[in-house]
Design a protein around this motif. Structure first.
Motif, PDB file in Angstrom:
ATOM      1  N   MET A 101       0.852  -1.185   0.000  1.00 48.88           N
ATOM      2  CA  MET A 101       0.000   0.000   0.000  1.00 48.88           C
ATOM      3  C   MET A 101       0.895   1.245   0.000  1.00 48.88           C
ATOM      4  O   MET A 101       1.890   1.304   0.716  1.00 48.88           O
ATOM      5  CB  MET A 101      -0.899  -0.026   1.234  1.00 48.88           C
ATOM      6  N   ALA A 102       0.495   2.237  -0.740  1.00 48.19           N
ATOM      7  CA  ALA A 102       1.268   3.478  -0.870  1.00 48.19           C
ATOM      8  C   ALA A 102       1.101   4.350   0.366  1.00 48.19           C
ATOM      9  O   ALA A 102       0.098   4.265   1.079  1.00 48.19           O
ATOM     10  CB  ALA A 102       0.804   4.246  -2.111  1.00 48.19           C
ATOM     11  N   ALA A 103       2.095   5.172   0.618  1.00 54.18           N
ATOM     12  CA  ALA A 103       2.019   6.124   1.722  1.00 54.18           C
ATOM     13  C   ALA A 103       0.941   7.154   1.433  1.00 54.18           C
ATOM     14  O   ALA A 103       0.647   7.464   0.283  1.00 54.18           O
ATOM     15  CB  ALA A 103       3.368   6.816   1.908  1.00 54.18           C
ATOM     16  N   VAL A 104       0.347   7.666   2.504  1.00 54.39           N
ATOM     17  CA  VAL A 104      -0.686   8.690   2.350  1.00 54.39           C
ATOM     18  C   VAL A 104      -0.064  10.070   2.444  1.00 54.39           C
ATOM     19  O   VAL A 104       1.012  10.248   3.034  1.00 54.39           O
ATOM     20  CB  VAL A 104      -1.802   8.538   3.403  1.00 54.39           C
ATOM     21  N   ASP A 105      -0.717  11.054   1.866  1.00 52.96           N
ATOM     22  CA  ASP A 105      -0.277  12.441   1.953  1.00 52.96           C
ATOM     23  C   ASP A 105      -0.798  13.015   3.273  1.00 52.96           C
ATOM     24  O   ASP A 105      -1.983  13.302   3.408  1.00 52.96           O
ATOM     25  CB  ASP A 105      -0.806  13.241   0.764  1.00 52.96           C
TER      26      ASP A 105
END
Length: 147
Positions: A1-5
């Motif tokens: 899962m990608a990092a969140v902003d």
């Protein structure tokens, strides 16, 4: 899962804002008196002889926090507990002469700090920011009070 902003997360931004406030407070206002302590002195300047529960409601601090803040201010001789002249069974709080002096000294400093803190915003943006932060804080306090 990608990092969140995290810049889209209000809690993250609120924490950064609090860090900025704490830095400015200790630099421009006081290293001895905290922002919540100032809020208590300010409330007691406006409404002396109120009980601790009412004081907490005035400054929007929970019971344990206001108790700790009052105890610290009392140890410093800035706040005193006295018998309520209308009801001898309860205590009320008031700023001491030294507490009033500290409050007067910090008022101008807090005004200067607020000018620095909000300097990136124009007048309309400042009003909008304060109004929106106030609405979010009030909603969170209602949730807290329902618990």
């Amino acid at each position: 899962m990608a990092a969140v902003d995290l810049n889209t997360h209000p809690g993250h931004l609120a924490r950064r804002l609090q860090q900025a406030h704490t830095l400015l407070w200790s630099t421009l206002v006081s290293e001895e008196t905290t922002s919540p302590q100032f809020a208590v002195l300010n409330a007691l300047t406006e409404k002396p002889d109120i009980d601790q529960r009412t004081l907490g409601e005035e400054v929007r601090l929970d019971r344990s926090t206001v108790a700790d803040v009052v105890a610290r201010l009392a140890r410093r001789g800035l706040v005193e507990r006295v018998r309520d002249p209308l009801d001898g069974r309860r205590n009320v709080l008031r700023a001491t002469a030294e507490g009033a002096r500290v409050h007067r000294r910090l008022v101008a400093r807090t005004e200067a700090m607020n000018r620095v803190f909000l300097a990136p915003l124009d007048e309309h943006e400042r009003e909008t920011l304060l109004r929106l932060i106030g609405r979010v804080a009030e909603a969170a306090e209602r949730i807290r009070d329902q618990r």
